[in-house]
Design a protein around this motif. Structure first.
Motif, short mmCIF file in Angstrom:
data_model
loop_
_atom_site.label_atom_id
_atom_site.label_comp_id
_atom_site.label_asym_id
_atom_site.label_seq_id
_atom_site.Cartn_x
_atom_site.Cartn_y
_atom_site.Cartn_z
N LEU A 46 0.86 -1.02 0.14
CA LEU A 46 -0.20 0.09 0.09
C LEU A 46 1.01 1.56 -0.25
O LEU A 46 1.90 0.87 0.61
CB LEU A 46 -0.60 0.09 1.59
N LEU A 47 0.41 2.04 -0.89
CA LEU A 47 1.29 3.42 -0.84
C LEU A 47 0.04 4.71 -0.85
O LEU A 47 -1.12 4.72 -1.39
CB LEU A 47 1.99 4.03 -1.81
N SER A 48 0.29 5.38 0.43
CA SER A 48 -0.67 6.19 0.68
C SER A 48 -0.17 7.91 1.01
O SER A 48 0.91 8.01 1.72
CB SER A 48 -1.77 6.39 1.88
N VAL A 49 -0.51 9.05 0.18
CA VAL A 49 -0.12 10.17 0.75
C VAL A 49 -1.32 11.12 0.81
O VAL A 49 -2.87 11.20 0.70
CB VAL A 49 0.96 10.95 -0.35
N ASN A 50 -1.05 11.97 2.11
CA ASN A 50 -2.23 13.15 2.18
C ASN A 50 -1.98 14.23 2.51
O ASN A 50 -0.49 14.81 3.18
CB ASN A 50 -3.16 12.52 3.32
N GLY A 51 -2.74 15.11 2.18
CA GLY A 51 -2.36 16.99 2.78
C GLY A 51 -3.64 17.30 3.65
O GLY A 51 -4.49 16.47 3.26
N ARG A 52 -3.05 17.93 5.15
CA ARG A 52 -3.72 18.21 5.65
C ARG A 52 -4.31 19.79 5.70
O ARG A 52 -2.91 20.91 6.16
CB ARG A 52 -3.30 17.55 6.98
N ALA A 53 -5.30 20.43 6.34
CA ALA A 53 -5.49 21.93 6.56
C ALA A 53 -6.03 21.72 7.94
O ALA A 53 -7.51 20.83 8.51
CB ALA A 53 -5.89 22.48 5.76
N GLN A 54 -6.26 23.00 8.80
CA GLN A 54 -6.86 22.63 10.64
C GLN A 54 -6.90 24.56 10.38
O GLN A 54 -6.05 24.90 10.25
CB GLN A 54 -6.02 21.87 10.98
N SER A 55 -7.81 24.20 11.58
CA SER A 55 -7.56 25.65 12.28
C SER A 55 -7.33 25.36 13.62
O SER A 55 -7.70 24.32 14.47
CB SER A 55 -9.63 26.43 12.15
N ASN A 56 -7.07 26.99 14.13
CA ASN A 56 -6.77 26.43 15.43
C ASN A 56 -5.96 25.37 16.01
O ASN A 56 -5.55 24.43 16.97
CB ASN A 56 -8.49 26.40 17.03
#
Length: 381
Positions: A46-56
């Protein structure tokens, strides 16, 4: 406590069967290899990548302290023998996981602070189709966090509010038995990966029919230890209901945990309680498009401060909440697109906390009651 849904997909595919495959992303393919004296082995990756954005954002280094971050979240290879008296499962590589309302960490930090580059490795003795014994680093029974997901597949990228209380991987020995609609498991383990083998856990499941099943889990520490805190000294109970249909899959559960602080934490009577509830569902509009949603709730009992080692301190039994007596609700939406063995997920989650201790909530000062997180995740196998 993990975003190891990818690991769990391989485990359930090889040893348990994948629940709700008509709705969830297709399980990655495995190839069969003739290994001579070992017989045929199943190899997957398996190969997985992600992008993440958050408040506070949190006042921490790494992804937790950034509004935007990206990482390789899974790079895993599995090897399994699934026939004969002696079977085994080994998985190695990189992994990461996220939980709503909790700080994120980098993939490297996650590996070094949790289960190492070999998260799962166990031998399975299989004298019959309905009975086996497993020994090694096992998916833990108690809880339904993605990696321990032998009950129902996880439908979201992040796990829910109550996932931090649930065990993920434990070292020990486990026996599994099934007879018609019943199945049962019992294990002697080190609980929260504590290296102290003093946890007894069990699970009973009953299939009401082809679409509906109920599950009861329970376990606790047969002794007490000060190795890793009250979680290792706790008692854990979960009642779950699973529905698997042609388009709709759903899993709902109630969870309770007695957090036993004990005299080694400065107070022989100041135990805490954690309560949780969750409804997690996925609906397939087409074979390519589906939508997952989850609503969950967690609460901690009031645990007073005590005088210990010359100073007033709050017992650690509530250290995974937002302070003694804290409450939280979470809503998660996850649209999924899949084609063959590749899929793309988006996710938006919202958490609101109340009755929290200032400094223990969101934002750099820990005094914000709300947090939004957006994720984009892609996986191929």
């Amino acid at each position: 406590m993990t975003h190891h849904r990818k690991i769990a997909v391989l485990v359930t595919c090889l040893f348990s069967g994948s629940a709700g495959a008509a709705v969830l992303p297709a399980t990655p393919p495995t190839i069969n290899v003739d290994a001579g004296p070992l017989g045929k082995l199943s190899v997957g990756g398996l190969l997985s990548v992600n992008g993440r954005a958050q408040s506070n954002r949190f006042d921490q280094s790494g992804p937790a302290g950034k509004y935007f971050s990206a990482d390789v979240t899974d790079g895993l290879v599995s090897v399994a023998k699934t026939s004969g008296l002696l079977q085994f499962y080994v998985e190695a590589g990189a992994y990461n996981f996220y939980g709503i309302g909790q700080p994120a960490s980098s993939t490297g930090s996650t590996i070094s602070s949790t289960f190492g580059p070999l998260p799962l490795a166990y031998l399975q003795i299989t004298p019959s189709n309905d009975f086996n014994i497993q020994i090694g680093k096992l998916p833990a029974i108690t809880g339904i966090t993605p990696l321990t997901d032998l009950i129902s597949s996880s439908y979201n990228i992040q796990f829910g509010l109550d996932g931090w209380q649930q065990q993920t991987i434990s070292r020990g020995i486990q026996a599994n038995y099934s007879a018609g609609p019943f199945s049962a498991s019992v294990a002697w383990t080190d609980g929260y990966y504590s290296k102290r083998f003093n946890w007894v856990v069990g699970q009973l499941s009953y299939n009401l029919n082809s679409a509906n099943s109920i599950t009861i889990q329970g376990g606790g520490n047969a002794g007490q230890t000060d190795y890793a805190g009250p979680l290792d000294n706790s008692d854990f109970y979960l009642l779950g209901y699973n529905y698997s249909g042609s388009k709709l899959n759903m899993f709902a559960y109630l969870q309770y945990q007695k957090l036993i602080n004990g005299p080694q934490f400065g107070n022989p009577t100041g135990d805490g309680d954690q309560y949780g509830a969750s409804i997690d569902a996925n609906y397939a509009f087409t074979p390519q498009y589906s939508l997952s949603t989850r609503l969950d709730y967690m609460a901690y009992s009031d645990t007073p401060s005590v005088y210990y080692n010359g100073q007033s301190t709050t017992l650690a039994g509530n250290d995974l909440g937002y302070g003694p007596g804290s409450r939280a609700v979470g809503l998660t939406l996850t649209p999924i697109y899949q084609t063959k063995h590749w899929f793309l997920e988006g996710e938006l989650s919202y958490v609101h906390v109340y009755h929290f201790t200032p400094g223990d909530a969101f934002g750099q000062n820990g005094n914000q009651p709300n947090q939004f997180v957006g994720l984009l995740d892609t996986l191929s196998g």
